[in-house]
Scaffold this motif. Structure first.
Motif, short mmCIF file in Angstrom:
data_model
loop_
_atom_site.label_atom_id
_atom_site.label_comp_id
_atom_site.label_asym_id
_atom_site.label_seq_id
_atom_site.Cartn_x
_atom_site.Cartn_y
_atom_site.Cartn_z
N ARG A 4 0.39 9.41 -5.59
CA ARG A 4 0.64 10.81 -5.27
C ARG A 4 1.38 11.50 -6.41
O ARG A 4 0.99 12.57 -6.87
CB ARG A 4 1.43 10.93 -3.96
N LYS A 15 0.61 4.11 -2.79
CA LYS A 15 0.19 5.46 -2.42
C LYS A 15 1.19 6.50 -2.92
O LYS A 15 0.80 7.58 -3.38
CB LYS A 15 0.01 5.58 -0.91
N GLU A 63 -9.62 4.63 -3.00
CA GLU A 63 -9.66 6.08 -2.85
C GLU A 63 -10.83 6.68 -3.61
O GLU A 63 -11.31 6.10 -4.59
CB GLU A 63 -8.35 6.72 -3.32
N VAL A 80 -5.48 -0.64 -1.86
CA VAL A 80 -5.83 0.75 -1.57
C VAL A 80 -7.16 1.05 -2.25
O VAL A 80 -7.43 0.54 -3.35
CB VAL A 80 -4.74 1.72 -2.12
N ALA A 130 0.82 -1.21 0.00
CA ALA A 130 0.00 0.00 0.00
C ALA A 130 0.85 1.26 0.00
O ALA A 130 0.52 2.23 -0.70
CB ALA A 130 -0.94 0.00 1.20
N ASP A 131 1.94 1.28 0.76
CA ASP A 131 2.77 2.49 0.82
C ASP A 131 3.41 2.81 -0.52
O ASP A 131 3.44 3.97 -0.95
CB ASP A 131 3.85 2.36 1.89
#
Length: 130
Positions: A79, A75, A125, A123, A71-72
């Motif tokens: 971004r 993300k 969003e 994830v 996930a990191d």
């Protein structure tokens, strides 16, 4: 019934992740309710409000998807892409490195969910409104 030509015309206006909210709005206008993008080769499956279904051809050479979703890593790739710093193929390569097998874009509810090879959510969003 929407066509690949309509989808390709809409997609041709997308230059970076910044353009994504408008892209989704335009897909909704032609009757698409959701679609899945498969990171391995970029093919998509589009689903319409009236049960229509359409598959696009592969859009790039095969990518290797890492086994475990991260996930990191995803993300961070999101971004950068949403800031307009990467193109679509670069984002797809980064998604593969983050273990994304496919993502589902819910056009009607403005939500994107990224899944690993075993269809576990990595994830999810909300897509900003247009």
């Amino acid at each position: 019934m929407f066509t690949l030509e309509q989808i390709e015309k809409i997609h041709s206006k997308v230059k970076s992740g910044k353009d994504f909210p408008q892209y989704v709005k335009n897909l909704e206008e032609i009757g698409i309710s959701y679609y899945n993008i498969y990171v391995e080769d970029g093919h998509a499956e589009y689903y319409g409000r009236e049960g229509e279904y359409l598959i696009s051809p592969a859009s790039y050479p095969v990518l290797t998807i890492v086994e475990n979703g991260n996930a990191d890593t995803l993300k961070e790739a999101l971004r950068i892409h949403q800031a307009g710093e990467t193109d679509y193929f670069t984002f797809c390569k980064e998604a593969a490195k983050a273990g994304v097998s496919f993502w589902k874009t819910d056009v009607l509810n403005l939500k994107v969910t990224y899944f690993d090879k075993t269809e576990n959510e990595i994830v999810s969003e909300v897509i900003p409104g247009v």
